[in-house]
Design an enzyme around this catalytic site. Structure first.
Site, PDB file in Angstrom:
ATOM      1  N   GLU A 112     -29.939   6.515  11.939  1.00  0.00           N
ATOM      2  CA  GLU A 112     -30.712   7.604  12.558  1.00  0.00           C
ATOM      3  C   GLU A 112     -30.633   7.544  14.089  1.00  0.00           C
ATOM      4  OE1 GLU A 112     -35.041   7.599  12.113  1.00  0.00           O
ATOM      5  OE2 GLU A 112     -34.990   5.447  11.737  1.00  0.00           O
ATOM      6  N   TYR A 114      -8.609  -7.853  15.646  1.00  0.00           N
ATOM      7  CA  TYR A 114      -9.559  -7.792  14.543  1.00  0.00           C
ATOM      8  C   TYR A 114      -9.352  -8.896  13.515  1.00  0.00           C
ATOM      9  CZ  TYR A 114      -6.467  -5.457  11.105  1.00  0.00           C
ATOM     10  OH  TYR A 114      -5.476  -5.164  10.203  1.00  0.00           O
ATOM     11  N   ILE A 115      -8.109  -9.298  13.265  1.00  0.00           N
ATOM     12  CA  ILE A 115      -7.881 -10.340  12.252  1.00  0.00           C
ATOM     13  C   ILE A 115      -8.441 -11.679  12.744  1.00  0.00           C
ATOM     14  CG2 ILE A 115      -6.088 -11.643  11.039  1.00  0.00           C
ATOM     15  CD1 ILE A 115      -4.445  -9.028  10.954  1.00  0.00           C
ATOM     16  N   LYS A 165      -9.948 -10.605   2.405  1.00  0.00           N
ATOM     17  CA  LYS A 165     -10.721 -10.770   3.644  1.00  0.00           C
ATOM     18  C   LYS A 165     -12.141 -10.250   3.463  1.00  0.00           C
ATOM     19  CE  LYS A 165     -10.998  -7.503   6.268  1.00  0.00           C
ATOM     20  NZ  LYS A 165     -10.237  -6.817   7.281  1.00  0.00           N
ATOM     21  N   TYR A 175      -2.112  -2.815 -10.389  1.00  0.00           N
ATOM     22  CA  TYR A 175      -0.940  -2.206  -9.738  1.00  0.00           C
ATOM     23  C   TYR A 175       0.237  -2.139 -10.711  1.00  0.00           C
ATOM     24  CZ  TYR A 175      -2.635  -1.557  -5.020  1.00  0.00           C
ATOM     25  OH  TYR A 175      -3.305  -1.078  -3.929  1.00  0.00           O
ATOM     26  N   GLU A 206     -12.321 -11.467  12.554  1.00  0.00           N
ATOM     27  CA  GLU A 206     -12.854 -11.416  11.190  1.00  0.00           C
ATOM     28  C   GLU A 206     -12.789 -12.784  10.522  1.00  0.00           C
ATOM     29  OE1 GLU A 206     -11.882  -6.774  10.048  1.00  0.00           O
ATOM     30  OE2 GLU A 206     -10.427  -8.292   9.517  1.00  0.00           O
ATOM     31  N   THR A 255      -4.167   0.160   6.113  1.00  0.00           N
ATOM     32  CA  THR A 255      -3.840   0.583   4.753  1.00  0.00           C
ATOM     33  C   THR A 255      -3.973   2.097   4.535  1.00  0.00           C
ATOM     34  OG1 THR A 255      -4.174  -1.520   3.683  1.00  0.00           O
ATOM     35  CG2 THR A 255      -4.704   0.408   2.369  1.00  0.00           C
ATOM     36  N   CYS A 298      -6.842  -6.894   3.598  1.00  0.00           N
ATOM     37  CA  CYS A 298      -8.146  -6.221   3.500  1.00  0.00           C
ATOM     38  C   CYS A 298      -9.046  -6.759   2.398  1.00  0.00           C
ATOM     39  CB  CYS A 298      -7.957  -4.727   3.246  1.00  0.00           C
ATOM     40  SG  CYS A 298      -6.428  -4.010   3.836  1.00  0.00           S
ATOM     41  N   SER A 343       0.822  -1.213   0.000  1.00  0.00           N
ATOM     42  CA  SER A 343       0.000   0.000   0.000  1.00  0.00           C
ATOM     43  C   SER A 343       0.859   1.269   0.000  1.00  0.00           C
ATOM     44  CB  SER A 343      -0.897   0.021   1.242  1.00  0.00           C
ATOM     45  OG  SER A 343      -1.629  -1.171   1.338  1.00  0.00           O
ATOM     46  N   HIS A 399     -35.024   8.043   7.890  1.00  0.00           N
ATOM     47  CA  HIS A 399     -35.877   7.011   8.473  1.00  0.00           C
ATOM     48  C   HIS A 399     -36.401   6.073   7.399  1.00  0.00           C
ATOM     49  CE1 HIS A 399     -38.541   5.317  11.467  1.00  0.00           C
ATOM     50  NE2 HIS A 399     -39.543   5.426  10.608  1.00  0.00           N
TER      51      HIS A 399
HETATM   52  C1  LIG Z   1      -5.687 -10.474   7.396  1.00  0.00           C
HETATM   53  C2  LIG Z   1      -5.481  -8.986   7.347  1.00  0.00           C
HETATM   54  C3  LIG Z   1      -6.569  -8.165   7.178  1.00  0.00           C
HETATM   55  C4  LIG Z   1      -6.390  -6.782   7.114  1.00  0.00           C
HETATM   56  N1  LIG Z   1      -7.488  -5.992   6.953  1.00  0.00           N
HETATM   57  C5  LIG Z   1      -7.359  -4.656   6.901  1.00  0.00           C
HETATM   58  C6  LIG Z   1      -8.496  -3.820   6.703  1.00  0.00           C
HETATM   59  O1  LIG Z   1      -9.618  -4.294   6.576  1.00  0.00           O
HETATM   60  N2  LIG Z   1      -8.292  -2.480   6.635  1.00  0.00           N
HETATM   61  C7  LIG Z   1      -7.050  -1.919   6.761  1.00  0.00           C
HETATM   62  O2  LIG Z   1      -6.926  -0.693   6.685  1.00  0.00           O
HETATM   63  N3  LIG Z   1      -5.947  -2.689   6.982  1.00  0.00           N
HETATM   64  C8  LIG Z   1      -6.086  -4.031   7.041  1.00  0.00           C
HETATM   65  N4  LIG Z   1      -4.963  -4.828   7.212  1.00  0.00           N
HETATM   66  C9  LIG Z   1      -3.656  -4.175   7.407  1.00  0.00           C
HETATM   67  C10 LIG Z   1      -3.063  -3.711   6.058  1.00  0.00           C
HETATM   68  O3  LIG Z   1      -3.034  -4.791   5.153  1.00  0.00           O
HETATM   69  C11 LIG Z   1      -1.674  -3.138   6.268  1.00  0.00           C
HETATM   70  O4  LIG Z   1      -1.739  -2.134   7.256  1.00  0.00           O
HETATM   71  C12 LIG Z   1      -1.101  -2.544   5.003  1.00  0.00           C
HETATM   72  O5  LIG Z   1      -1.040  -3.482   3.965  1.00  0.00           O
HETATM   73  C13 LIG Z   1       0.311  -1.988   5.277  1.00  0.00           C
HETATM   74  O6  LIG Z   1       0.862  -1.498   4.099  1.00  0.00           O
HETATM   75  P1  LIG Z   1       2.442  -1.392   3.955  1.00  0.00           P
HETATM   76  O7  LIG Z   1       2.672  -0.609   2.706  1.00  0.00           O
HETATM   77  O8  LIG Z   1       3.044  -0.908   5.208  1.00  0.00           O
HETATM   78  O9  LIG Z   1       2.965  -2.880   3.769  1.00  0.00           O
HETATM   79  P2  LIG Z   1       2.431  -4.126   2.875  1.00  0.00           P
HETATM   80  O10 LIG Z   1       1.163  -3.801   2.169  1.00  0.00           O
HETATM   81  O11 LIG Z   1       2.440  -5.267   3.779  1.00  0.00           O
HETATM   82  O12 LIG Z   1       3.561  -4.261   1.778  1.00  0.00           O
HETATM   83  C14 LIG Z   1       4.862  -4.660   2.074  1.00  0.00           C
HETATM   84  C15 LIG Z   1       5.473  -5.287   0.830  1.00  0.00           C
HETATM   85  O13 LIG Z   1       6.872  -5.354   0.977  1.00  0.00           O
HETATM   86  C16 LIG Z   1       7.333  -6.566   0.393  1.00  0.00           C
HETATM   87  N5  LIG Z   1       8.645  -6.847   0.977  1.00  0.00           N
HETATM   88  C17 LIG Z   1       8.941  -7.123   2.263  1.00  0.00           C
HETATM   89  N6  LIG Z   1      10.266  -7.257   2.423  1.00  0.00           N
HETATM   90  C18 LIG Z   1      10.833  -7.060   1.194  1.00  0.00           C
HETATM   91  C19 LIG Z   1      12.176  -7.068   0.724  1.00  0.00           C
HETATM   92  N7  LIG Z   1      13.208  -7.276   1.549  1.00  0.00           N
HETATM   93  N8  LIG Z   1      12.379  -6.848  -0.602  1.00  0.00           N
HETATM   94  C20 LIG Z   1      11.338  -6.636  -1.456  1.00  0.00           C
HETATM   95  N9  LIG Z   1      10.048  -6.615  -1.038  1.00  0.00           N
HETATM   96  C21 LIG Z   1       9.799  -6.805   0.270  1.00  0.00           C
HETATM   97  C22 LIG Z   1       6.243  -7.565   0.769  1.00  0.00           C
HETATM   98  O14 LIG Z   1       6.279  -8.699  -0.071  1.00  0.00           O
HETATM   99  C23 LIG Z   1       4.998  -6.713   0.583  1.00  0.00           C
HETATM  100  O15 LIG Z   1       4.486  -6.828  -0.726  1.00  0.00           O
HETATM  101  C24 LIG Z   1      -5.089  -6.219   7.237  1.00  0.00           C
HETATM  102  C25 LIG Z   1      -3.983  -7.053   7.419  1.00  0.00           C
HETATM  103  C26 LIG Z   1      -4.168  -8.419   7.459  1.00  0.00           C
HETATM  104  C27 LIG Z   1      -2.965  -9.314   7.644  1.00  0.00           C
END
Ligand SMILES: Cc1cc2nc3c(=O)[nH]c(=O)nc-3n(C[C@H](O)[C@H](O)[C@H](O)COP(=O)(O)OP(=O)(O)OC[C@H]3O[C@@H](n4cnc5c(N)ncnc54)[C@H](O)[C@@H]3O)c2cc1C
Length: 445
Positions: free
Chosen positions: A439, A176-177, A51, A98, A180, A309, A48, A15, A434
């Site tokens: 409400e 929450y995980i 799920k 993406y 859910e 996210t 997210c 993200s 309503h």
């Molecule tokens: C089951 C579950 C449900 C969730 N539901 C929600 C929700 O409903 N709403 C919400 O807001 N949040 C939710 N989250 C949390 C949300 O997914 C994260 O907060 C968000 O994805 C974080 O984004 P990020 O960019 O920090 O990392 P990520 O999206 O985790 O991206 C990190 C990326 O880095 C890559 N990476 C790691 N190390 C390396 C490396 N050394 N070299 C190259 N690539 C690497 C990984 O492969 C990954 O693709 C959920 C999480 C989980 C596990």
């Protein structure tokens, strides 16, 4: 600048990373991004999105029940393989989107695990690249339990690639995980037992909502064991044996541990180049997402703050606008709304009642528990709770909480009102729509 291959090198295409890479490139920076897995990160692939698709899919079991009360005869059956295959197809479509976004913005994509070998140097699969700035956006990963047999413990990731539904699921954890994914499988007919070491589910949420949700989940058939710990996990011929701290032994087919998530920093080489890490390994950053090494930055879950996210996206935007734009994009961490997509869903923004009493001299609390109109014909046993917490000194609404159908959609709107400083008088002066559950929020007295 030309001394480096890139102006910005992003590690992790989830993200925060994709957003930062794309926008920086659109603002004129020369950008590359490295990803070792699928594009989109946790949210798109194992978080997210899949799920929520599973939540929608599983909720039909209750909708079909409701339909009977409205005169529909339903002889439908459920096929897990179809839900999973359709989910996989949708995720693959998002992965391609993406890819298109990054390509369209002119970001160079590198596949593989990245490692930092200097303050400006990254190594991917044996090749080195240099950049003026490096942004770490490697997200988080599930904490592994420290118990005998932990090698058998599954994480939330496993739910998304299940070939068939288990008969029995053990969920360890009550965040929450855990709730859910436990709710999803429970709605699909799996016998779900949730084990939690604390005295109530959903630590950090409002107490009334926690208790309400506990009752609702049990009413849906989930077994909840509080103040209980798993001490050992053993594989048997037919599944797994789980020994609890009270000596009881449970049998399960699918032991899922959701006991927290920790920053994904392993193997990045951060300590070797002097990047300061926090207690749990999160990268320590300042307000502009700069680490203790000035050319190295971090956003999202890897900073071990708010693991959501929209927060990772907002941090990515702030970082990019600060270094490559006008610098006018600040992240406001106050009153971040959040939801738990269990069944019924729960959403919240602002302070819990307990937090409010901690911070304010006097607090007024308004709440209502009711059966939503939709269930009046189906007689399905589910209740909604809405709750407002008000600072009595100035009438400001400082907490909105709801568990019930549509809670997340409703609380998102109320979060705007709270950000704008809405008072209880504003809520009272607002005419309701309503008949809705929403409400209730404008007729609480
Ligand atoms: C089951 C579950 C449900 C969730 N539901 C929600 C929700 O409903 N709403 C919400 O807001 N949040 C939710 N989250 C949390 C949300 O997914 C994260 O907060 C968000 O994805 C974080 O984004 P990020 O960019 O920090 O990392 P990520 O999206 O985790 O991206 C990190 C990326 O880095 C890559 N990476 C790691 N190390 C390396 C490396 N050394 N070299 C190259 N690539 C690497 C990984 O492969 C990954 O693709 C959920 C999480 C989980 C596990």
């Amino acid at each position: 600048m030309a001394e480096y291959d890139y102006d910005l090198f992003v590690v992790g295409a989830g993200s925060g990373g994709v957003r930062a890479a794309r926008v920086a490139s659109e603002l004129g920076a020369r950008v590359a991004i490295a990803e070792m897995d699928r594009l989109g990160g946790t949210c798109v692939n194992v978080g997210c999105i899949p799920k929520k698709l599973f939540v929608y899919g599983s909720h039909f079991s209750y909708d079909l029940d409701d339909a009977r009360g409205y005169g529909w005869s339903t002889g439908s059956s459920f096929d897990w393989a179809t839900l999973r295959a359709n989910k996989d197809r949708e995720i693959a479509r998002l992965n391609r989107i993406y890819e298109g976004l990054l390509e369209g913005a002119g970001v160079d994509r590198l596949r593989g695990r990245a490692r930092l070998v200097g303050a400006h140097t990254i190594e991917i699969e044996g090749t080195q690249r240099s950049a003026e700035r490096i942004l770490i956006a490697t997200g988080g990963r599930a904490v592994e339990p420290e118990i005998p047999g932990s090698e058998h413990a599954l994480t939330s990731n496993a739910v998304f690639s299940l070939d068939e539904l288990p008969k029995r699921m053990l969920v360890v954890g009550a965040g929450y995980i855990a709730l859910e994914l436990g709710s999803v499988l429970c709605a699909l007919g799996v016998d779900v037992t949730l084990v939690h070491r604390g005295d109530e589910i959903l630590r950090g949420f409002d107490h009334d909502l926690r208790c309400h949700l506990h009752d609702e989940l049990e009413a849906k058939g989930m077994h909840i064991l509080l103040e209980t710990r798993v001490e050992e996990l053993r594989k048997t011929g037919s599944g797994f044996e789980v020994r609890l701290n009270d000596g009881k032994v449970l049998e399960t087919d699918f032991p899922m541990f959701a006991i927290g998530r920790e920053p994904n920093v392993e193997g990045l080489g951060l300590e070797d180049i002097g990047v300061e890490l926090g207690r749990r390994g999160g990268i320590v950053v300042n307000d502009n997402f700069t680490s203790s090494v000035p050319s190295i930055h971090a956003v999202g879950d890897v900073t071990d703050r708010i693991q959501l996210t929209p927060v990772a996206l907002a941090e990515g935007m702030h970082f990019v606008h600060h270094f490559y734009g006008q610098g006018d994009h600040r992240v406001d961490y106050m009153s971040i709304p959040t939801a738990v997509f269990c069944q019924p869903e729960l959403a919240t923004v602002g302070l819990t009642e307990a937090e409010a009493w901690h911070r304010c001299q006097d607090v007024r609390v308004y709440k209502s528990v009711f059966t939503p109109l939709k269930l009046s014909l189906s007689k399905r046993n589910e209740h909604t709770i809405v709750k407002l917490v008000v600072d009595a000194s100035n009438d400001r609404v400082i907490g909105c909480h709801m568990a019930g159908h549509g809670a997340a959609e409703i609380i998102q709107g109320l979060a705007v009102a709270m950000k704008a400083g809405a008072t209880k008088a504003h809520f009272d002066a607002t005419i309701g729509i309503h008949p809705t559950s929403a409400e209730e929020f404008v007729s609480l007295c």
